[in-house]
Design a protein around this motif. Structure first.
Motif, PDB file in Angstrom:
ATOM      1  N   ALA A   6       0.868  -1.176   0.000  1.00  0.00           N
ATOM      2  CA  ALA A   6       0.000   0.000   0.000  1.00  0.00           C
ATOM      3  C   ALA A   6       0.910   1.233   0.000  1.00  0.00           C
ATOM      4  CB  ALA A   6      -0.882  -0.002   1.240  1.00  0.00           C
ATOM      5  N   CYS A   7       0.402   2.366  -0.482  1.00  0.00           N
ATOM      6  CA  CYS A   7       1.276   3.536  -0.674  1.00  0.00           C
ATOM      7  C   CYS A   7       0.554   4.831  -0.326  1.00  0.00           C
ATOM      8  CB  CYS A   7       1.691   3.652  -2.139  1.00  0.00           C
ATOM      9  SG  CYS A   7       2.666   2.291  -2.748  1.00  0.00           S
ATOM     10  N   PHE A   8       1.240   5.687   0.404  1.00  0.00           N
ATOM     11  CA  PHE A   8       0.744   7.068   0.544  1.00  0.00           C
ATOM     12  C   PHE A   8       1.888   7.998   0.921  1.00  0.00           C
ATOM     13  CE2 PHE A   8      -0.045   5.230   4.801  1.00  0.00           C
ATOM     14  CZ  PHE A   8       0.477   6.192   5.647  1.00  0.00           C
ATOM     15  N   ASP A   9       1.641   9.297   0.736  1.00  0.00           N
ATOM     16  CA  ASP A   9       2.636  10.320   1.089  1.00  0.00           C
ATOM     17  C   ASP A   9       2.221  11.027   2.372  1.00  0.00           C
ATOM     18  OD1 ASP A   9       3.837   9.704  -1.290  1.00  0.00           O
ATOM     19  OD2 ASP A   9       3.510  11.663  -2.235  1.00  0.00           O
ATOM     20  N   VAL A  10       3.215  11.528   3.076  1.00  0.00           N
ATOM     21  CA  VAL A  10       2.998  12.336   4.273  1.00  0.00           C
ATOM     22  C   VAL A  10       3.629  13.697   4.007  1.00  0.00           C
ATOM     23  CG1 VAL A  10       3.845  12.668   6.628  1.00  0.00           C
ATOM     24  CG2 VAL A  10       2.935  10.463   5.943  1.00  0.00           C
ATOM     25  N   GLU A  11       2.915  14.751   4.348  1.00  0.00           N
ATOM     26  CA  GLU A  11       3.445  16.090   4.121  1.00  0.00           C
ATOM     27  C   GLU A  11       3.548  16.805   5.461  1.00  0.00           C
ATOM     28  OE1 GLU A  11       3.831  19.300   4.233  1.00  0.00           O
ATOM     29  OE2 GLU A  11       2.512  20.185   2.729  1.00  0.00           O
ATOM     30  N   ALA A  12       4.726  16.792   6.032  1.00  0.00           N
ATOM     31  CA  ALA A  12       4.966  17.536   7.274  1.00  0.00           C
ATOM     32  C   ALA A  12       6.273  18.314   7.139  1.00  0.00           C
ATOM     33  CB  ALA A  12       5.005  16.584   8.472  1.00  0.00           C
ATOM     34  N   ALA A  13       6.546  18.765   5.911  1.00  0.00           N
ATOM     35  CA  ALA A  13       7.747  19.550   5.600  1.00  0.00           C
ATOM     36  C   ALA A  13       8.991  18.901   6.203  1.00  0.00           C
ATOM     37  CB  ALA A  13       7.554  20.997   6.035  1.00  0.00           C
ATOM     38  N   CYS A  14       9.821  19.688   6.872  1.00  0.00           N
ATOM     39  CA  CYS A  14      11.104  19.152   7.356  1.00  0.00           C
ATOM     40  C   CYS A  14      10.916  18.093   8.435  1.00  0.00           C
ATOM     41  CB  CYS A  14      11.981  20.275   7.885  1.00  0.00           C
ATOM     42  SG  CYS A  14      12.225  21.569   6.677  1.00  0.00           S
ATOM     43  N   THR A  15       9.741  18.038   9.044  1.00  0.00           N
ATOM     44  CA  THR A  15       9.479  17.036  10.087  1.00  0.00           C
ATOM     45  C   THR A  15       8.923  15.746   9.479  1.00  0.00           C
ATOM     46  OG1 THR A  15       8.785  18.996  11.343  1.00  0.00           O
ATOM     47  CG2 THR A  15       8.624  16.899  12.467  1.00  0.00           C
ATOM     48  N   GLY A  16       8.844  15.666   8.167  1.00  0.00           N
ATOM     49  CA  GLY A  16       8.166  14.563   7.497  1.00  0.00           C
ATOM     50  C   GLY A  16       8.700  13.185   7.850  1.00  0.00           C
ATOM     51  N   PHE A  17      10.004  13.034   7.963  1.00  0.00           N
ATOM     52  CA  PHE A  17      10.561  11.699   8.263  1.00  0.00           C
ATOM     53  C   PHE A  17      10.157  11.265   9.666  1.00  0.00           C
ATOM     54  CE2 PHE A  17      14.371   8.965   9.428  1.00  0.00           C
ATOM     55  CZ  PHE A  17      13.989   7.873   8.646  1.00  0.00           C
ATOM     56  N   VAL A  18      10.190  12.188  10.612  1.00  0.00           N
ATOM     57  CA  VAL A  18       9.804  11.863  11.994  1.00  0.00           C
ATOM     58  C   VAL A  18       8.319  11.508  12.050  1.00  0.00           C
ATOM     59  CG1 VAL A  18       9.595  12.790  14.337  1.00  0.00           C
ATOM     60  CG2 VAL A  18      11.666  13.228  13.008  1.00  0.00           C
ATOM     61  N   TYR A  19       7.488  12.279  11.344  1.00  0.00           N
ATOM     62  CA  TYR A  19       6.050  11.951  11.288  1.00  0.00           C
ATOM     63  C   TYR A  19       5.840  10.560  10.663  1.00  0.00           C
ATOM     64  CZ  TYR A  19       3.554  16.272  12.695  1.00  0.00           C
ATOM     65  OH  TYR A  19       2.993  17.315  13.396  1.00  0.00           O
ATOM     66  N   ALA A  20       6.547  10.291   9.577  1.00  0.00           N
ATOM     67  CA  ALA A  20       6.360   9.011   8.876  1.00  0.00           C
ATOM     68  C   ALA A  20       6.853   7.842   9.727  1.00  0.00           C
ATOM     69  CB  ALA A  20       7.085   9.050   7.536  1.00  0.00           C
TER      70      ALA A  20
END
Ligand code: UT7
Length: 329
Positions: free
Chosen positions: A108-122
């Motif tokens: 399954a696939c989706f994107d996360v948009e949390a700017a520079c914090t995106g990796f931590v959110y993901a």
């Protein structure tokens, strides 16, 4: 409810484009100089994607390295989460493009948009999917082609950004390894301090939006600066408290790489000596969501951390968003 599993990082990878843009190169493009960039920001050079390269192609390269590091095939991946503010296109998601490039047909696939914090959110999302048993193997990719949304005529921002991708494979692990805690925060009232206003439903792309340079990063740098160090120190203390860990137990702080002075201030507020802080912004500049992912991959590759090491990832960015992830390898 069934008992939760412990999710951890079992593989990491990174990719940076070949082309290096130095401060000396930038001196020929905008009214700036190496001394200002080095002393005010701490960047010496950054990487720039080649014309054919995209966020998904760089992300797929980092993902392949992470899968190889984890000893996992693309066919085993259940979910791909991509953190980016520079998707290949508004939709389909960049995660779908990465799935296609990898042949990860089950995912399954989706994107996360949390700017520079995106990796931590993901990472926080991936942890929850693995912990609940919903997915066994999650691939987190943080990839950015910021050179495509950088205003190369604006010296305030042109010197700051670069392109890169980092990836991590998350699976159930045996304690004491694992993601011990995460903390996420946001303040939507500060959105206009760091944004790319053009191209969405508020300002659909038009001749006017292009002429007004609305498809480039806009930042009130010193306003962002004021919040960044405090928010990152706050996330550090929240995540440590959640895990019942003290800062002196942390082996390596992996902060978002935006500005050396922000990193130093965050480390000082968190009472962590700079020897325990990972730095690579001199080589790559600010690559938004990718900075912490690339830094984690580099730190593991270079044996700066290894099995048993306690790593604290922390980031701050547009939204505003911020967050931290405490992780034992
Ligand atoms: O990734 C998401 C989070 N982003 C960040 O964390 C970035 C946060 N902000 C920063 O890192 C810093 O605010 C900057 C590096 C963007 C700017 O540093 P600053 O110390 O806040 O400088 P400033 O914006 O207050 O500008 C100081 C001076 C100005 O000149 P005057 O008005 O004092 O004459 C600017 O015009 O520096 C000038 N300046 C430059 N000079 C040479 C701004 N950019 C440049 C440049 N080269 N590239």
């Amino acid at each position: 409810m069934a008992e939760l599993l412990t999710a951890g990082v079992v593989g990491t990878g990174m990719y940076v484009p070949e082309k290096v843009l130095t401060n000396a190169d930038l001196e020929k493009m905008v009214d700036t100089n190496d001394e200002w960039i080095t002393s005010r920001v701490g960047i010496k050079e950054r990487r720039i994607a080649a014309p054919g390269e995209t966020t998904s192609s760089m992300g797929a390269a980092a993902a392949r390295a992470a899968l190889a590091d984890a000893g996992i095939t693309a066919a085993e991946v259940d979910l791909i989460i991509t953190a980016t503010i520079t998707p290949d296109m508004p939709w389909p998601s960049t995660a779908c493009f990465i799935q296609r490039a990898l042949g990860a047909t089950r995912a399954a696939c989706f994107d996360v948009e949390a700017a520079c914090t995106g990796f931590v959110y993901a990472l926080s999302l991936a942890r929850n999917y693995v912990a609940t048993g919903m997915y066994r193997t999650v691939l987190v990719v943080a990839a950015e082609t910021l050179s495509r949304i950088t205003d190369w005529e604006d010296r305030n921002t042109a010197v700051l950004f670069g392109d890169a991708a980092g990836a991590a494979v998350i699976k159930a692990v045996a304690p004491p390894a694992g993601i011990l805690a995460t903390h996420l925060g946001a303040d939507g009232s500060k959105g206009e301090l760091l944004e790319m206003p053009g191209g969405g439903s508020r300002h659909p792309t038009s001749h006017e939006t292009v002429e007004a340079r609305m498809h480039f990063i806009r930042m009130k740098g010193n306003e962002v600066f004021k919040h960044a160090a405090r928010a990152m120190a706050h996330s550090n203390s929240e995540v440590l408290a959640k895990a019942g860990i003290t800062i002196d137990q942390v082996d390596l702080l992996i902060p978002h790489q935006a500005n050396m002075r922000i990193i130093e201030a965050a480390a000082r507020l968190s009472k962590l000596p700079m020897e325990k802080v990972y730095l690579n912004l001199m080589h790559y500049g600010n690559t938004s969501a990718a900075t912490t992912a690339v830094a984690l991959a580099e730190a593991r590759r270079d044996k700066r951390v290894g099995p048993g090491s306690l790593c604290l990832l922390v980031a701050f960015g547009g939204g505003f968003t911020w967050g931290a992830c405490l992780l034992r390898l």
